[in-house]
Design a protein around this motif. Sequence first.
Motif: not given
Length: 1461
Positions: A767-768, A788
């Motif tokens: 994810d980020k 991402v």
Amino acid sequence: MAIHHRALLLLLSVASWLLLAAGQPQHTISRFENLPARLFFFDDTTSVIYHDVVKGTVYTSPDEGKSWGIADGVPEGKAAMVIEHPFDNRLAFILTRGKTHYRTLDRGKTWQNFDMPLSPALIGRPLSFHSDPAKWGYILYQGTVCDNNGGWGDSCHDETYYTKDAFTSDARLLFADSSRCQFAHSSKDFKHDAHEDLIYCVGFEASDSTGSHRLSSSRLFSSTDFFETERRLEDLGAGKNARGIVAFAIVSKFAVVALKDYSEGSNGDMLLYVTVDTKTWAKARFPHSSEARLRENAYTIVESTTHSLGVDVLTHDQSAIGTLFVSNSNGTFFVESLKDTNRNEVGYVDFEQIYGVEGVGIANVVRNAADVEGRRARKELQSRITFDDGRTWSRLKPPREDVDGHRIGCAPEVDSCSLHLHSVTLPHNFGRVFSSPAPGFVMGVGSIGEYLQPYEECDTFLSTDGGVTWKMVLKDAHKYEFGDQGSLLVVVNDEDGDDVIRYSTDYGKSWKEYNIGIRLRARILTTVGDSTSQKFLLVGQVARKDQIEGQGRYAVVFLDFATLDRRKCSSSDFEDWIARSATHECLMGHRQAYTRRKADANCYVGEKFRDPVPVEEACPCTDEDYECDYNFIKDGADCVPAGPEPIPANVCREPHDTYMGSSGYRKIPGNTCQGGKKKDEPRSKPCKNAQPAEGEIIHQTFEFSSPIVQYAYFRDSTVILVRLSDNSVWQSPNEGYTWNQIEPGETFVAFYHHTFASDRAYLITNDKKYWYTTDTGKTWLHMSTESVPNTFGLPVLRFHPDRSDYLIWTGNEGCGGFGENCHATAYYSLDNGRKWTKIEEYVRNCAWARDAQLRVDPNQIICESYKNKQGSQRYFGLDNPLELISGADFYRQKSKLFDHVVGFAKFSEYLIVAEYQAQKQSLDIQVSLDGRKFASGEFPPSMRPDQHAYTILESSTESVFLHVTTSEPPAPYWGNILKSNSNGTYYGLSIDNVNRNDAGYVDFEKMVGLDGIALINVVSNPTEAPLTGRKLLQTRITHNDGGSWRPLVPPATDSLGNRYACDSTKCALHIHGYTERYDVRATYSTPSVPGMLVAVGNVGESLDPYDQSGTFLSRDAGFTWQEVNKDAHLWEFGDSGSILVMANDEGPTDHILFSTDEGLNWREYKFTDEAMRVKAIITVPSDTSRRFILMGFYPRARNTAVAVHVDFSSLTRKQCRIDLEKPNDDDFELWSPAENRDEQCLFGRQTIFHRRKRDANCVVGNVEKQATKIVKNCKCTEADFECEFNHVRNDAGECVLLPGLSPRDPDPNAQCRAEDAWYELTAYRKIPYSSCEGGVRLDRGAKHTCPGVGGHSAFFWLMILFIPVCFAGLAGYYYLKKGGYGRGAIRLPGGDGASRYSGGSGVLDTIASVPYFLIGLAGVAYEWVAEKFDAVAIRLQGRGGYRNLPVDEDAQILRFEDEES
């Protein structure tokens, strides 16, 4: 009666006036002609010294400045420098420019003269003192002697003399040819048990023929008998490299040596060595961030506490911005404390400790560092405060109201609304900028907002709780001073002239004015050093209209506040004040408390010369009070063993026994915590964890639950990361001895080690969020990005070679759902990911243009960006051109470099672009050395890249090697290797038919550590292979960088002593190459063992399958080989070749083979009862360890992994010995690649290397081997030439023109820019990397004179060059000879070292911005400068007299330069 009334009225008036006067301050005015170069109080006395350096006169006052007189016994006009004794408040010395000087024993009342053999040296403080009060007369004197050869030829150096009775008797010579001498006992904080007369001297071993000294001969010497019989050379633990000493200083509890690194491979950086006990010196280790380089004139040792040493390192070359690092308790390991600190051009840093409050300091940072560096923007400064000795920093929270009670114009809770203060780099008074010994009182001039405003637009602020809270106390900028332990605050306007001073007796709540009767422009406001007096001195310049002829234009106003109507405080008027903030009450195991007057108590303290004494109360021990014990290292929050723990002999007699060992922790030295956590108690441990007896090998096995898919060491570290197929990441801090999982529960899809900063790594999640470390995995923190990570197979992170915090992130956007607009977007960050800025959408590759050797604009970003930015990027083809965009100023200024590219790559100093020519439907290679101008690569017509694939191989020898595919499916892959000229534009054939695989990788590998040697595999059957689909490979080697290639000469017998079946001339040794490796990092060679190669192969006409091959070794760079085993093995080098480890690579095994004599003899070590399939053997990247990790799996559980740590450290503990004086009697040998070669030279030079003797069974470890030496440049021979463009070698080895092609244009203009003649081209060109001279020049045809040169004689050109510079040269030579470089000198603005972006400030305004207590100038006497320019003398000095000041006054700036630049 009227008369009596009038008399009574008069008496009442007089009485009223006396009462009124009794409640007012009193003052006295004295006039002086010039500002003082020194103005100081003798410690804890009322005696003052005023030094007018312009007149050369010293004035003294016995009553705190109320009355003044000329120093009795000192001729006027002679005083060049005044130095007080720092440990005896009776003594001071006046030094003249000559040999007669003066001493006082009664605080300036009387002075006696004494003579010295030499004039004082031109340094900040030529005198050095012993700190023992009983040895008050022990003083060192540094003087300068010149050999008067007349005029321009004078050569000068320094000598040091000593006295034991403060010059009552004649001084004696201590050390000739010295640049600095100092008593080991010269600081109250530097506590040790060394001999009471121990002296350190920085001296020179030799001088050159002119009498000057070279920095490389500078060393640190010591003696305990004043160098009469003892003269010990301090090796600092660095051995022969303990030379190039630039400076020596004692700072707080640390003795610090700064030296220039002259070791092999060094780029001239500075090294710091530190000791806290005078016995053990240790090299100060900084984070391996690419920004943390110590360079000359580029680092400052700042004011430090007794807990740690602070060093600010210049990290932005053009803009005076640095990074502050703080050390551990012994000053050896540093961590980054604060980035983007503000400095000035002379190296002084906006950082100051708050006096008397441990661990509290204020610093300024540059919030727009990138703009300052990249666009020369004005600095925007922000203030930060620390309450825990630099571990954490926070903003200064501003008051809610201004001085008039109005709300400030922003919200104090918001970061953009902070208080910012002017600091050290812009001082406006003597002494400390913010604080004094008055407990808890901190004042400053500053502003509220996003960043600091100019000084004239600022107001005056006060904190009474050590910087925790602040209030605005006055509008406008003021000079300020504290008195009577803080019960009295005095200020004077610092923006304009004024005849009024203001004072407060209630901690700044209210202010009263007092008119001094004369309008002054304030220059100095000061008092006694411990701020316990009620008397002050104000020095100012008299307004022009108030100046009186015959009187000085400067006034000293003595201010006496003892006449205020205040009673003496009683015990009820005092309160206890707890130092530091509530969240940081405890530091080093205790909290501090002071007793001070209550704010509303209308009384005076009156304890003159009695310093406030803190009451220390022990705190319960916490984790912060402990550090890792010896032989333990930090791993996250824990301290883990660095390896098996050393134990005393006979402790462990049986393997099942136990012993009491270290817990891994020790209390930080000096920490006083009690109770609480007890982390340092010994623990019972099994003997199997202890260090084994000598001769034994040990191993540890660790099983992972999933296969290993990625692993890598931190460079220059013992810490390794491993990622498993289940997306977990594991870390070992000790080469696989112990393992721990990083952030369980996270899903990690990749990790990246920073390419240029070896202590940084980044763990990428799905994810980020990502996790990062800046301390080699000791701590992991997380940060977020804007997208991402990308799924296009592009690098997620790109790194900057010079700025460790500069990152580029490429992630996915619009890829949710059906992903109709799925594309890659790039962002950049200048602060390691705290803030991201978008670069471009729809990109395939974005990177910093700058590289380690490609020195282009550091703020330039290059992107491959699709022209049409819509739709899904996954389906883009050639119909959507990929443009190459260059973005200067962090992509703010974009320009298109090419309309359509296939890609770009950076190799060494080259930026190479593959441009697609749509009209021709072909590829062009474009090459640039500056990132802006490109030149097309020219190829032989039959070998143009066109639609062929190509692979850029390597470019470490000033040429680009390029593999162009010439055979593609349905035929097998292979191609030709082309080599460029020095600027990468002309390509010629080096060798054809070189093997590559389907992925584009090529069987090409250069030998590590030896330039110009490479190995390849060629396809020997290019005619049959397209038909049969089977390539027959043969190995070739070059020793002249691709100029010619030869087969590998096979050994005569195999490892069993039998002759090979293949013995014809067609037989050679062939080895498996790069395209077949499981781990491409498993190279043939290692830089730690020059000349050694290990490979898997066979003797025959062509290369056999891998599992039918044996293992071979060469010790002479591939000239000769020996078989060491009949089977294929993995291999790894350890401890610079003193141990070689192999594991069978044909199937599972339960043992490894190891050799300590480079393959002559092999021994077996069994590491498992269950056979294991070993897939890799790894060790630290430098191949200098004796510990290895075997990575693989058990055949029964292929979906798991095993890591076996094998430790050979105890196999022998004998340390290899090196003796440069007797090289035949040590454990090393000199070796040259030319020993087994017809040519004695490689690349036109003879080179020799130092390596361990093959039969020396010892540990190399950190032994400093002899530097690689170039013996001489050789005459040019045929080996120094390769074929010119459009030429190839024929069967006879001669270069001939390809049929139907033309030679290259000789380009006379280009040749004439470098020489006065040009030559017609031949079939040969000189190898760019060769340094051969003369001899055979195969590359030169007929010679032609360049136009415009031959018309003038050599004498004409000589005079044209000579005349403009001769006088400048003479002037420079005179300065060099007269001043010498025995000391070194600080390069000042306006001279050769001035920044090309400097703001025009000259030597005066730069020197003038330095407070005296930080002065450490060498080579320039501040009095001399002040004498020439008296208006600036004032700002050079600081208030002395602070007791227990944790600053060594003459040693804070270790910033020097030598002549060898």
